[in-house]
Every structure is written in structure tokens, then in C-alpha cells.
Design an enzyme around this catalytic site. Structure first.
Site, mmCIF file in Angstrom:
data_model
loop_
_atom_site.group_PDB
_atom_site.id
_atom_site.type_symbol
_atom_site.label_atom_id
_atom_site.label_comp_id
_atom_site.label_asym_id
_atom_site.label_seq_id
_atom_site.Cartn_x
_atom_site.Cartn_y
_atom_site.Cartn_z
ATOM 1 N N HIS A 18 84.373 9.922 -48.754
ATOM 2 C CA HIS A 18 85.280 9.278 -49.715
ATOM 3 C C HIS A 18 86.580 10.056 -49.868
ATOM 4 O O HIS A 18 86.630 11.272 -49.675
ATOM 5 C CB HIS A 18 84.612 9.030 -51.072
ATOM 6 C CG HIS A 18 84.318 10.242 -51.893
ATOM 7 N ND1 HIS A 18 83.195 10.345 -52.700
ATOM 8 C CD2 HIS A 18 84.991 11.406 -52.084
ATOM 9 C CE1 HIS A 18 83.211 11.492 -53.332
ATOM 10 N NE2 HIS A 18 84.286 12.163 -52.973
ATOM 11 N N ASP B 271 91.869 9.947 -59.694
ATOM 12 C CA ASP B 271 90.731 9.271 -60.305
ATOM 13 C C ASP B 271 90.303 9.925 -61.617
ATOM 14 O O ASP B 271 90.769 11.014 -61.964
ATOM 15 C CB ASP B 271 89.544 9.232 -59.324
ATOM 16 C CG ASP B 271 89.332 10.561 -58.584
ATOM 17 O OD1 ASP B 271 89.815 11.612 -59.070
ATOM 18 O OD2 ASP B 271 88.694 10.557 -57.526
ATOM 19 N N GLU C 31 84.308 5.103 -52.155
ATOM 20 C CA GLU C 31 83.048 5.396 -51.477
ATOM 21 C C GLU C 31 82.923 4.552 -50.198
ATOM 22 O O GLU C 31 83.661 3.574 -50.016
ATOM 23 C CB GLU C 31 81.883 5.073 -52.432
ATOM 24 C CG GLU C 31 81.908 5.872 -53.741
ATOM 25 C CD GLU C 31 81.473 7.329 -53.563
ATOM 26 O OE1 GLU C 31 81.654 7.908 -52.473
ATOM 27 O OE2 GLU C 31 80.958 7.905 -54.549
ATOM 28 N N ASP D 84 80.430 12.249 -48.187
ATOM 29 C CA ASP D 84 80.164 10.911 -47.641
ATOM 30 C C ASP D 84 81.440 10.255 -47.091
ATOM 31 O O ASP D 84 81.423 9.080 -46.728
ATOM 32 C CB ASP D 84 79.510 10.017 -48.712
ATOM 33 C CG ASP D 84 80.398 9.764 -49.923
ATOM 34 O OD1 ASP D 84 81.557 10.248 -49.958
ATOM 35 O OD2 ASP D 84 79.944 9.063 -50.855
HETATM 36 P P1 PGA Z 1 85.021 18.852 -53.620
HETATM 37 O O1 PGA Z 1 85.083 17.262 -53.724
HETATM 38 O O2 PGA Z 1 86.432 19.309 -53.453
HETATM 39 O O3 PGA Z 1 84.447 19.311 -54.921
HETATM 40 O O4 PGA Z 1 84.169 19.174 -52.436
HETATM 41 C C1 PGA Z 1 85.908 16.569 -52.850
HETATM 42 C C2 PGA Z 1 85.862 15.091 -53.174
HETATM 43 O O5 PGA Z 1 84.836 14.616 -53.686
HETATM 44 O O6 PGA Z 1 86.862 14.398 -52.903
#
Ligand code: PGA
Length: 259
Positions: free
Chosen positions: A138, A67, A143, A136
Site C-alpha cells: 500500500h 491519511d 490497500e 502489502d
Molecule cells: P512503516 O509504514 O513506515 O511504519 O513501515 C509504511 C506504510 O504503511 O506506508
């Protein structure tokens, strides 16, 4: 799903590094799906070490990142292009035109998304996808509520993700509200998936994703339907799994041929 629980993120990264090195040694032109965020940093450090100390070469590897924020240029320090250059691409021998990241500054976002899907297909498909998980649920920026069959497209970030990611920006208002992300269906097409999670803050969502119902409200839970997924977590992130002792027993008693 194989659930691997190790004491530290570094030990998890070392397992991931070995799996990726084995893949590249057997298939030098492997196609990797890569992630950003704090989670993959130990893995990228391990890949850099394998490159520098053990001669692992990425010269024929192709990569596709999950992304990118819409509206940030690749030079912006919070863009995922910048992150990847700093944390991995600038320190290994991958060719810059083989390391793909969605262009968040594309004039026509929809055709950028279609072209990204096409480029993945033309490369022969992703052999191994690295994933983190949002608090959350994702994966990529898919999301809660994302179609479980979705492809690369524009998404709006949730308030929770904006809050989580605000730590990288000077203030939360600077976090872009939109991104381009590979879809859940795009991720599910990968041959192998490695999902990493570290720290107590990920314990609840890991238990939901691994042991809860498959639901678009927890996009990572779709991985329960993927035939080749390893969930590699530290003790803290694995601490709320109901079957924790079984997962440990399985890992410690793997037959030689399987290990
Ligand atoms: P993080 O994010 O590794 O910074 O915890 C993970 C994500 O949002 O996929």
C-alpha cells in the site's frame, strides 16, 4: 524511476532532506505531501536539523498528509495528527493552518474527502510527495485492490496492515478498521514522488513494486508510470532487486549536471 540504494536509513534521509531543501529554497511556498509510520522519521529528523542548523524555513510551505484513522481525535497518541505534531510540525516553523491532515472525526466523511481533494487543488497541487510502503504494497492506505485512479476516500485496512500497525497500540483490537486516505490517483498527480523503504522486511515488496507488473494488487507498482519518482532504500530493503548492480552503477556515475 530512479532507484537509489544507500547503506543506511540516515544516508537515505540525508538525500531526501537535500531534495526537499532544494525545492523549498527555489519555491518557498512549495506544497509537500507527507507520510507517517516509522519510515519517514529519519527524514523528519533531517528536516528539523536543516531548519535548526541551516535556517531552512517552512513558514510559507503548505503540507497535506496522506491519511488518518477514522475515529481518533488529533490528541490521541496513535493519531497521525499527533504523530506529525511530535515528529515534525512542532519542531519546524510551518504554520499550523498550512499543515493539513484529513479529519478522522469528521461527521460527514465523504464531504471531508471531497474538501481535502479540493484543498489540494486550491493549493496548486502537490510539488513533492513523501511515501513509505506497506508490507502489502500500500501507499497511503491504498490497500491491494484499490483503484489505481482513486481519489481521497474512506478505506478499510487489511488484516496485514492492522497487524503491522498494532505495534503502536496497546493491543491489535484498538487499531481502527477504517481510515481516510488520499487515493492512488491523488498521489499520482504529485509533481515528484520520493518513496522510502528500510529494512529486510520491505525487500520483497520493494522488488514487486519496482520490478514487478503494474497491478492494483501492489498499489505502489503504479509509480512505474509516474515520470518523476525516486525510490530511496537502504541496502536491506533493496536486497531483492534483480537489477541492483545497475541501479548502483547509474547512481555512482551520474553526470554532474544531473546530480
Ligand atoms: P512503516 O509504514 O513506515 O511504519 O513501515 C509504511 C506504510 O504503511 O506506508
Amino acid at each position: 524511476m530512479e532507484i537509489i540504494i544507500r547503506p543506511t536509513p540516515e544516508e537515505c534521509a540525508s538525500i531526501g532532506g537535500r531534495i526537499i531543501a532544494n525545492l523549498i529554497n527555489g519555491k518557498p511556498n512549495a506544497v509537500l505531501g507527507l507520510a507517517t509510520g516509522s519510515t519517514p522519521i529519519p527524514l523528519y529528523s533531517e528536516l528539523i536539523r536543516l531548519h535548526k542548523e541551516e535556517g531552512l524555513s517552512f513558514s510559507e510551505v503548505t503540507s497535506f498528509n496522506l491519511d488518518e484513522y477514522i475515529g481518533l481525535s488529533g490528541e490521541h497518541p496513535c493519531s497521525y495528527q499527533f504523530f506529525m505534531d511530535e515528529e515534525l510540525f512542532g519542531k519546524i516553523d510551518i504554520k499550523s493552518n498550512s499543515a493539513h491532515i484529513p479529519n478522522g472525526e469528521a461527521q460527514d466523511i465523504q464531504s471531508e474527502c471531497l474538501q481535502y481533494e479540493q484543498a489540494i487543488r486550491s493549493s496548486g497541487g502537490i510539488d513533492l510527495q513523501v511515501l513509505g510502503i506497506g508490507s502489502d504494497g500500500h501507499i497511503g492506505f491504498n490497500e491491494p485492490g484499490s483503484s489505481l485512479g482513486s481519489r481521497t476516500r474512506i478505506k478499510t485496512l487489511t488484516g496485514e496492515t492492522i497487524e503491522d500497525n498494532a505495534r503502536f497500540f496497546d493491543n491489535p483490537d484498538q487499531v481502527p478498521r477504517h481510515c481516510i486516505t488520499m487515493g492512488v490517483g491523488t498521489i499520482m498527480d504529485s509533481e515528484t514522488v520520493l518513496l522510502f523503504a528500510f529494512g529486510e522486511g520491505k525487500a520483497d515488496i520493494i522488488s514487486k513494486a519496482v520490478e514487478g507488473p503494474v497491478s492494483a494488487m501492489v498499489p505502489a507498482s503504479i509509480l512505474q508510470l509516474h515520470p518523476n519518482v525516486k525510490v530511496i532504500v537502504d541496502e536491506a530493503a533493496g536486497s531483492k532487486l534483480a537489477n541492483i548492480s545497475y541501479y548502483k552503477e547509474v547512481y555512482e556515475n551520474k553526470p554532474d549536471w544531473q546530480a
